[in-house]
Design a protein around this motif. Sequence first.
Motif, mmCIF file in Angstrom:
data_model
loop_
_atom_site.group_PDB
_atom_site.id
_atom_site.type_symbol
_atom_site.label_atom_id
_atom_site.label_comp_id
_atom_site.label_asym_id
_atom_site.label_seq_id
_atom_site.Cartn_x
_atom_site.Cartn_y
_atom_site.Cartn_z
ATOM 1 N N ARG A 131 0.844 -1.197 0.000
ATOM 2 C CA ARG A 131 0.000 0.000 0.000
ATOM 3 C C ARG A 131 0.879 1.247 0.000
ATOM 4 N N ASN B 258 -7.961 -0.184 -6.255
ATOM 5 C CA ASN B 258 -6.765 -0.390 -5.435
ATOM 6 C C ASN B 258 -5.658 0.604 -5.786
ATOM 7 N N ILE C 114 -5.100 4.927 -6.551
ATOM 8 C CA ILE C 114 -5.637 6.291 -6.545
ATOM 9 C C ILE C 114 -4.866 7.122 -7.561
ATOM 10 N N LYS C 115 -5.573 7.841 -8.405
ATOM 11 C CA LYS C 115 -4.914 8.753 -9.343
ATOM 12 C C LYS C 115 -4.992 10.166 -8.790
ATOM 13 N N THR C 116 -3.896 10.884 -8.868
ATOM 14 C CA THR C 116 -3.851 12.271 -8.404
ATOM 15 C C THR C 116 -3.039 13.092 -9.396
ATOM 16 N N THR D 87 -1.031 5.679 -7.374
ATOM 17 C CA THR D 87 -0.493 5.136 -6.123
ATOM 18 C C THR D 87 -1.441 4.091 -5.560
ATOM 19 N N THR D 88 -0.898 2.986 -5.097
ATOM 20 C CA THR D 88 -1.748 1.926 -4.541
ATOM 21 C C THR D 88 -2.412 2.409 -3.246
ATOM 22 N N SER D 89 -3.694 2.113 -3.106
ATOM 23 C CA SER D 89 -4.442 2.496 -1.902
ATOM 24 C C SER D 89 -4.571 1.336 -0.926
ATOM 25 N N ILE E 152 -8.375 2.011 -11.074
ATOM 26 C CA ILE E 152 -8.666 3.316 -10.512
ATOM 27 C C ILE E 152 -10.175 3.550 -10.544
ATOM 28 N N SER E 153 -10.617 4.633 -9.963
ATOM 29 C CA SER E 153 -12.002 5.082 -10.134
ATOM 30 C C SER E 153 -12.003 6.174 -11.185
#
Length: 355
Positions: free
Chosen positions: A22, A291, A293-295, A304-306, A317-318
């Motif tokens: 994570r 799993n 997250i895009k930022t 980055t893995t959540s 990603i969402s």
Amino acid sequence: MFEIRPTTYGGRGCFATCAIPRGTLVHIATTPFTAVIFRDFRKEVCAYCFAYEINRTWKVRLRGTESAGLWFCSESCREQWVNEEDPSCELVPVLEVIEQAVAIARRKLQSAKTGEYDEDFVHEDFSFESDAIEKLWEHVEGLVTSNSVTANPLRNPTLKNRVLALEDIEYDSARLVAVAIVRLYLESYNTSTVPWFTWNGFSGLESHEKDLINRLPALLESHIRVFIFLKAIMPKKLQPFVTTANVRAVLGRESANAFGIWQLPLNSESECLGSSIFPSGSYFNHSCDPNVIKTRNGRQMHFTTSCAVRDGEELCISYGMMLKMPVQARQNLLQEQWYFKCGCSRCTAELATAA
């Protein structure tokens, strides 16, 4: 850390090649293949780092007489944009001619007191079937090479001014396409060593032109106008690359592969300031239980893995701010905007419970 390969449900995705803890930064998409700041925000959004402050206009412009519709938050961002995005000095003149052409045509139409551009290409009885759309594009491509003053919109002064006086959404699309065409032109004589920053890397993304036109039929007229506009204003050396196929390739892929340039910090009140296409980032598929997250970090997209990811697990990603929605609302939104029915484990479980 991950590889791109076919999924079991269709298309390709990103799959872990080892166990990933994570909080691991698994990918950085360093710069868009093409991007545009929407016309309404272009004076308030830095063209390089995408910095935005409400009600603040950036003052730094390009040096010289050309402005190219670009504003920057600092001289440093201006220099970085010039050095990284246009080292060949091919892009700025194209963006500048877009600015001038639209401004001049709008003034001419206003002084002539003529109405908005009439939809001369897509008529009310148009069928919007695939064959009809293909024939229409063939017809339009034939028109722009015709010697007929009445038929060719580039030879008829009245039609030409109406086409060049793009509406704002068409202006945004024209800039997005123009950047991609300049990339293609440069690549034609200087092969890039970065696979995700090539036309082939970009065109490997799935086009959703048909889905987009079915959902929003009026966009077909807009896309045709963007093509004719670019045929009218692009420099001679770029003309071979301004084809209906290439214009359609960009606009069809932008519809479901683009990352919005959102006001930060991101929340439900954030404004969407523009659109950007990062081909490498587009291979992360959606899950309602992601799993990764895009930022956005300035001009870059970070992934980055959540949570901890198993070896062989797909990295997802969402696609939007929908994770708190009920399952059917998520399903409807994904179908409408991204043209697929979500079959992630969360949706599957919630749909089964709802049934």
